[in-house]
Design a protein around this motif. Sequence first.
Motif, PDB file in Angstrom:
ATOM      1  N   PRO A  37      47.728  62.905  50.301  1.00  0.00           N
ATOM      2  CA  PRO A  37      46.692  62.784  49.253  1.00  0.00           C
ATOM      3  C   PRO A  37      47.056  61.772  48.172  1.00  0.00           C
ATOM      4  N   ILE A  38      48.310  61.764  47.735  1.00  0.00           N
ATOM      5  CA  ILE A  38      48.716  60.841  46.663  1.00  0.00           C
ATOM      6  C   ILE A  38      48.753  59.408  47.177  1.00  0.00           C
ATOM      7  N   ALA A  39      49.305  59.200  48.367  1.00  0.00           N
ATOM      8  CA  ALA A  39      49.373  57.850  48.930  1.00  0.00           C
ATOM      9  C   ALA A  39      47.977  57.277  49.142  1.00  0.00           C
ATOM     10  N   ILE A  40      47.059  58.114  49.636  1.00  0.00           N
ATOM     11  CA  ILE A  40      45.683  57.654  49.869  1.00  0.00           C
ATOM     12  C   ILE A  40      45.002  57.295  48.555  1.00  0.00           C
ATOM     13  N   ALA A  41      45.142  58.175  47.549  1.00  0.00           N
ATOM     14  CA  ALA A  41      44.497  57.928  46.253  1.00  0.00           C
ATOM     15  C   ALA A  41      45.002  56.628  45.625  1.00  0.00           C
ATOM     16  N   LEU A  42      46.294  56.370  45.698  1.00  0.00           N
ATOM     17  CA  LEU A  42      46.852  55.138  45.127  1.00  0.00           C
ATOM     18  C   LEU A  42      46.443  53.907  45.934  1.00  0.00           C
ATOM     19  N   ALA A  43      46.360  54.054  47.252  1.00  0.00           N
ATOM     20  CA  ALA A  43      45.981  52.921  48.103  1.00  0.00           C
ATOM     21  C   ALA A  43      44.518  52.545  47.911  1.00  0.00           C
ATOM     22  N   ILE A  44      43.651  53.547  47.755  1.00  0.00           N
ATOM     23  CA  ILE A  44      42.226  53.278  47.558  1.00  0.00           C
ATOM     24  C   ILE A  44      42.000  52.470  46.290  1.00  0.00           C
ATOM     25  N   ASN A  45      42.773  52.788  45.234  1.00  0.00           N
ATOM     26  CA  ASN A  45      42.634  52.070  43.963  1.00  0.00           C
ATOM     27  C   ASN A  45      43.293  50.691  43.991  1.00  0.00           C
ATOM     28  N   GLY A  46      44.019  50.389  45.061  1.00  0.00           N
ATOM     29  CA  GLY A  46      44.740  49.132  45.124  1.00  0.00           C
ATOM     30  C   GLY A  46      46.010  49.133  44.295  1.00  0.00           C
ATOM     31  N   SER A  49      50.417  49.345  48.120  1.00  0.00           N
ATOM     32  CA  SER A  49      50.085  48.929  49.484  1.00  0.00           C
ATOM     33  C   SER A  49      50.399  50.090  50.427  1.00  0.00           C
ATOM     34  N   LEU A  50      49.408  50.534  51.173  1.00  0.00           N
ATOM     35  CA  LEU A  50      49.629  51.644  52.099  1.00  0.00           C
ATOM     36  C   LEU A  50      50.627  51.254  53.181  1.00  0.00           C
ATOM     37  N   SER A  51      50.528  50.034  53.695  1.00  0.00           N
ATOM     38  CA  SER A  51      51.452  49.604  54.743  1.00  0.00           C
ATOM     39  C   SER A  51      52.881  49.543  54.220  1.00  0.00           C
ATOM     40  N   SER A  52      53.086  48.981  53.031  1.00  0.00           N
ATOM     41  CA  SER A  52      54.427  48.930  52.449  1.00  0.00           C
ATOM     42  C   SER A  52      54.953  50.328  52.161  1.00  0.00           C
ATOM     43  N   LYS A 310      56.295  56.512  60.829  1.00  0.00           N
ATOM     44  CA  LYS A 310      55.736  55.781  59.685  1.00  0.00           C
ATOM     45  C   LYS A 310      55.939  54.274  59.850  1.00  0.00           C
ATOM     46  N   LEU A 311      57.131  53.875  60.285  1.00  0.00           N
ATOM     47  CA  LEU A 311      57.413  52.452  60.451  1.00  0.00           C
ATOM     48  C   LEU A 311      56.463  51.798  61.437  1.00  0.00           C
ATOM     49  N   VAL A 312      56.282  52.423  62.590  1.00  0.00           N
ATOM     50  CA  VAL A 312      55.413  51.862  63.625  1.00  0.00           C
ATOM     51  C   VAL A 312      53.981  51.760  63.124  1.00  0.00           C
ATOM     52  N   ILE A 313      53.482  52.835  62.535  1.00  0.00           N
ATOM     53  CA  ILE A 313      52.099  52.849  62.045  1.00  0.00           C
ATOM     54  C   ILE A 313      51.918  51.831  60.929  1.00  0.00           C
ATOM     55  N   PHE A 317      49.345  48.905  61.829  1.00  0.00           N
ATOM     56  CA  PHE A 317      47.986  49.292  61.409  1.00  0.00           C
ATOM     57  C   PHE A 317      47.783  49.191  59.894  1.00  0.00           C
ATOM     58  N   GLY A 318      48.773  49.608  59.113  1.00  0.00           N
ATOM     59  CA  GLY A 318      48.764  49.396  57.673  1.00  0.00           C
ATOM     60  C   GLY A 318      47.512  49.826  56.946  1.00  0.00           C
ATOM     61  N   GLU A 319      46.912  48.869  56.214  1.00  0.00           N
ATOM     62  CA  GLU A 319      45.792  49.183  55.316  1.00  0.00           C
ATOM     63  C   GLU A 319      44.558  49.692  56.057  1.00  0.00           C
ATOM     64  N   SER A 320      44.442  49.389  57.346  1.00  0.00           N
ATOM     65  CA  SER A 320      43.259  49.837  58.093  1.00  0.00           C
ATOM     66  C   SER A 320      43.233  51.358  58.273  1.00  0.00           C
ATOM     67  N   LEU A 321      44.356  52.021  57.945  1.00  0.00           N
ATOM     68  CA  LEU A 321      44.425  53.480  58.104  1.00  0.00           C
ATOM     69  C   LEU A 321      43.782  54.244  56.960  1.00  0.00           C
ATOM     70  N   VAL A 322      43.453  53.562  55.862  1.00  0.00           N
ATOM     71  CA  VAL A 322      42.943  54.260  54.684  1.00  0.00           C
ATOM     72  C   VAL A 322      41.711  55.088  55.011  1.00  0.00           C
ATOM     73  N   GLY A 323      40.768  54.491  55.742  1.00  0.00           N
ATOM     74  CA  GLY A 323      39.538  55.217  56.083  1.00  0.00           C
ATOM     75  C   GLY A 323      39.812  56.458  56.914  1.00  0.00           C
ATOM     76  N   LEU A 324      40.713  56.345  57.881  1.00  0.00           N
ATOM     77  CA  LEU A 324      41.049  57.491  58.735  1.00  0.00           C
ATOM     78  C   LEU A 324      41.722  58.593  57.923  1.00  0.00           C
ATOM     79  N   LEU A 325      42.702  58.221  57.113  1.00  0.00           N
ATOM     80  CA  LEU A 325      43.435  59.221  56.342  1.00  0.00           C
ATOM     81  C   LEU A 325      42.557  59.909  55.304  1.00  0.00           C
ATOM     82  N   LYS A 326      41.573  59.189  54.777  1.00  0.00           N
ATOM     83  CA  LYS A 326      40.636  59.806  53.828  1.00  0.00           C
ATOM     84  C   LYS A 326      39.861  60.946  54.477  1.00  0.00           C
ATOM     85  N   ARG A 327      39.691  60.878  55.780  1.00  0.00           N
ATOM     86  CA  ARG A 327      38.894  61.888  56.484  1.00  0.00           C
ATOM     87  C   ARG A 327      39.751  63.013  57.073  1.00  0.00           C
ATOM     88  N   PHE A 328      41.063  62.981  56.806  1.00  0.00           N
ATOM     89  CA  PHE A 328      41.904  64.098  57.232  1.00  0.00           C
ATOM     90  C   PHE A 328      41.473  65.320  56.420  1.00  0.00           C
TER      91      PHE A 328
END
Length: 437
Positions: A37-46, A49-52, A310-313, A317-328
């Motif tokens: 939840p925290i990683a997603i919230a921070l990534a959505i706001n920019g 970096s979710l990938s980093s 985490k490393l592989v993902i 895939f990186g930033e493209s995961l934001v939409g998927l993780l938001k729907r968890f």
Amino acid sequence: MTAQTFRQITAHNLKTFRRNYVSEISGSLGDLGTFLPIAIALAINGTVSLSSTLIFSGLFNILTGLFFGIPLPVQPMKAIAAVAIARSFHNGTIAAAGIFVGACIFLFSITGLLRWFADVIPIPVIKGIQVGAGLSLVIASCGNILSSLGWIRPSWADNLIWAIAAFIFLLVTNVYRKVPYALIVFILGVVFAVIRSALAADLPSFALWRPYVVVPTPRQWSEGALDAGIGQIPLTTLNSIVAVVHLASDLIPNVRTPSITAIGLSVAGMNLVGCWFGAMPVCHGSGGLAAQYRFGARSGASVIFLGILKLVIGIFFGESLVGLLKRFPSSLLGVMVIAAGLELLSVGESLNTTGARDIMKANFGLLGDQRQDIAPMLSDDDRRKRWTVMMVTVGLLVGFKNDAIGFLAGMLCHYGYELPGLWEKVRRRWNGRIRLQ
């Protein structure tokens, strides 16, 4: 760390994973209820970096698993995250906050201040910090995550019905501990998230990580350090270093417990490296350790597995995961957070038993390799005082939502009970000097 110690830790990791790989994998996912939840919230706001964040937290997971041999979590720095989310921090500002905290913890570690600080804190206060953190997790989950759910909303895959089902399943696994609860719930949540993302045409895509460096401006340094960093230091020191070392000793006594200084240097190193690349400021937390232990993790192999994942993902895939993780589903994440909180709450039970470190030391003091029975068991009055100190710490920590206030209240309560004894010692010493004169 010596080569022999490293070999022992590696052997323990491999042996544990071979024997209980399902439990280790399940346990590795136990802290996602706090991380996602925290990683997603921070990534959505920019803000980060979710990938980093995935790559560096994964790398740190692997290193802590290799060098410590316990399921030590890599968690968001919650005080910094809360301010960053509320004020929509720029990535330079949150990086400055994380680097500032890392530098302070590094200084405390190498000077010995951290070790001294840990030694002077009474066990009832430490237990209070742990229990308060657990209660805070339960309250936060119920108030922030689950309270917004309805019986059939916000969707068929995320509602109170699923939350109740997940909680009942959690109660069942309290009896059948070998059932990989976190693994089953995580897979179910991913399936639901994929279906919802597919319906919304928002599935992750292949996108290689492109690293970049974040260099805070002078204004971002001052804003990050003063507005978010200072408030994080007591939380990191108390809950992510002192409390986590004591908890590791309680939960996994068969593995060598990392020292206060080693954990401090680990926290410092993670933020002095990762934050420069846009990663989320992180630490080790007692809540995450309790969660991973509750769901089956018993060695560093669990977090090594999580780190590789985490490393592989993150790399592919990186930033493209934001939409998927938001729907968890929040319903499933919320119950996982409750489970972590309840596990942390349970450590308070050992406050007045021989499982408490100070009682064990008093009754079986170490002198070389010899154990000596040097102290009696606690009296009823001692038990009451210790319980009161712990509950004062818990009450003020939860009431003010501040670890530092809970800590100070517990310390004042402890020394309040110590005053009569101190006064008696001073009086005796004074009378002795008068007689000598």
